[in-house]
Design a protein around this motif. Structure first.
Motif, short mmCIF file in Angstrom:
data_model
loop_
_atom_site.label_atom_id
_atom_site.label_comp_id
_atom_site.label_asym_id
_atom_site.label_seq_id
_atom_site.Cartn_x
_atom_site.Cartn_y
_atom_site.Cartn_z
N HIS A 122 -45.72 64.80 -6.72
CA HIS A 122 -45.03 63.65 -7.31
C HIS A 122 -45.31 62.39 -6.50
N LEU A 123 -45.20 62.48 -5.18
CA LEU A 123 -45.45 61.32 -4.33
C LEU A 123 -46.89 60.82 -4.47
N GLU A 124 -47.83 61.73 -4.49
CA GLU A 124 -49.24 61.34 -4.62
C GLU A 124 -49.51 60.71 -5.98
N LYS A 125 -48.91 61.27 -7.01
CA LYS A 125 -49.08 60.70 -8.35
C LYS A 125 -48.53 59.28 -8.42
N GLU A 126 -47.35 59.08 -7.84
CA GLU A 126 -46.73 57.75 -7.85
C GLU A 126 -47.52 56.76 -6.99
N LEU A 127 -48.06 57.24 -5.89
CA LEU A 127 -48.88 56.38 -5.02
C LEU A 127 -50.14 55.95 -5.76
N LYS A 128 -50.80 56.89 -6.41
CA LYS A 128 -52.03 56.56 -7.13
C LYS A 128 -51.74 55.54 -8.25
N GLN A 129 -50.63 55.74 -8.92
CA GLN A 129 -50.27 54.81 -10.00
C GLN A 129 -49.97 53.42 -9.44
N ASP A 130 -49.31 53.36 -8.29
CA ASP A 130 -48.96 52.07 -7.71
C ASP A 130 -50.20 51.33 -7.22
N ILE A 131 -51.17 52.06 -6.68
CA ILE A 131 -52.40 51.42 -6.20
C ILE A 131 -53.29 51.04 -7.37
N GLY A 132 -53.39 51.91 -8.36
CA GLY A 132 -54.04 51.55 -9.61
C GLY A 132 -55.54 51.39 -9.55
N SER A 133 -56.23 52.28 -8.84
CA SER A 133 -57.69 52.20 -8.77
C SER A 133 -58.30 53.58 -8.99
N THR A 134 -59.37 53.64 -9.76
CA THR A 134 -60.06 54.91 -9.99
C THR A 134 -60.82 55.37 -8.75
N ASN A 135 -61.04 54.46 -7.81
CA ASN A 135 -61.75 54.82 -6.58
C ASN A 135 -60.80 55.29 -5.47
N PHE A 136 -59.54 55.48 -5.83
CA PHE A 136 -58.54 55.89 -4.85
C PHE A 136 -58.02 57.28 -5.18
N TYR A 137 -58.00 58.15 -4.15
CA TYR A 137 -57.43 59.49 -4.29
C TYR A 137 -56.46 59.72 -3.14
N PRO A 138 -55.16 59.81 -3.43
CA PRO A 138 -54.17 59.92 -2.36
C PRO A 138 -54.07 61.33 -1.80
N PHE A 139 -53.80 61.41 -0.52
CA PHE A 139 -53.50 62.69 0.11
C PHE A 139 -52.37 62.51 1.11
N VAL A 140 -51.33 63.33 0.94
CA VAL A 140 -50.21 63.38 1.86
C VAL A 140 -50.15 64.79 2.43
N MET A 141 -50.22 64.91 3.74
CA MET A 141 -50.28 66.20 4.41
C MET A 141 -48.92 66.87 4.45
N LEU A 142 -48.87 68.10 4.01
CA LEU A 142 -47.66 68.92 4.15
C LEU A 142 -47.73 69.71 5.45
N HIS A 143 -46.72 69.58 6.31
CA HIS A 143 -45.73 68.51 6.28
C HIS A 143 -46.14 67.42 7.25
N GLU A 144 -47.05 67.78 8.16
CA GLU A 144 -47.58 66.81 9.12
C GLU A 144 -48.80 67.42 9.80
N PHE A 145 -49.42 66.65 10.67
CA PHE A 145 -50.65 67.07 11.34
C PHE A 145 -50.51 68.45 11.99
N GLU A 146 -49.38 68.70 12.66
CA GLU A 146 -49.19 69.96 13.39
C GLU A 146 -49.16 71.18 12.50
N THR A 147 -49.02 70.98 11.19
CA THR A 147 -49.15 72.10 10.26
C THR A 147 -50.43 72.88 10.51
N MET A 148 -51.51 72.15 10.72
CA MET A 148 -52.81 72.79 10.89
C MET A 148 -52.87 73.62 12.17
N ILE A 149 -52.16 73.20 13.20
CA ILE A 149 -52.15 73.96 14.45
C ILE A 149 -51.49 75.32 14.24
#
Length: 223
Positions: free
Chosen positions: A105-132
């Motif tokens: 939902h957040l990524e969809k709303e972000l993409k809509q707010d920015i409004g560009s076909t050259n933009f693809y949003p990514f929000v990491m769940l839940h933060e960088f340390e997830t990967m560790i």
């Protein structure tokens, strides 16, 4: 054809991760990454950076400037879900459900707010340390005398279906859990090295939302 991708990141750790780990990985696939940090402060016209994002308008301003450039085929983000500002698009209308529904939902709303076909949003769940948490023993080079504490962190990993589900409260976010056991953990120093030790392929297998982001970067067509 080489793809030119710009990633707007939250801080120095994410910048180091992109430059040291993700860029070499994607270069082999004909994808060239550039990165820049969100500008959170300006002093007499000079950009300044500090950890965390206090205001969504900082992100929107920087994305608008990047999208004016003709150098990049794609603009994307690497922002932590944990700690997003309250005025981030979609924050006031988060759906019920699991974290995947919320971040979509957040990524969809972000993409809509920015409004560009050259933009693809990514929000990491839940933060960088997830990967560790994909392999907490990747920190053992730094904390070889704290194996029992690493074992306790690994037990947390085993409690969840995947690391992206380790939740994001002030007490239980991935970074807070690591710091509770390893008080000398330093994100900018230890984080990128740990991720490099783990390897992107393993992280992709264990983190489906992160993998979805890389799949898009690898597969989008240059117009």
């Amino acid at each position: 054809m080489i793809k030119q991708v710009m990633i707007l990141v939250e801080g120095q750790t994410e910048e180091a991760f992109v430059n040291r780990v993700l860029q070499p990985y994607l270069n082999e696939k004909g994808i060239y990454l550039s990165t820049t940090m969100v500008c959170t402060k300006k002093v007499k016209g000079v950009r300044r950076h500090r950890g965390g994002i206090g205001d969504y308008n900082q992100v929107k301003r920087d994305l608008a400037a990047l999208l004016k450039s003709s150098h990049f085929n794609l603009i994307t983000t690497f922002l932590d879900y944990y700690g997003l500002p309250s005025n981030f698009p979609g924050q006031s209308t988060l759906p019920n459900g699991d974290c995947y529904a919320k971040v979509a939902h957040l990524e969809k709303e972000l993409k809509q707010d920015i409004g560009s076909t050259n933009f693809y949003p990514f929000v990491m769940l839940h933060e960088f340390e997830t990967m560790i948490f994909c392999d907490i023993y990747s920190l053992s080079d730094f904390f070889s005398d704290k194996i029992r504490r690493l074992d306790r962190l690994n037990n947390i990993f085993n409690e969840y279906k995947n690391p992206e589900l380790i939740n994001n409260s002030r007490e239980t976010a991935p970074s807070k859990r690591i710091l509770a056991e390893l008080e000398n953990y330093e994100k900018p120093l230890h984080g990128p090295i740990a991720i490099k030790n783990i390897g992107i392929d393993k992280i992709r297998k264990l983190c489906p939302h992160f993998n979805e982001w890389l799949n898009y970067i690898e597969s989008f067509q240059v117009s």
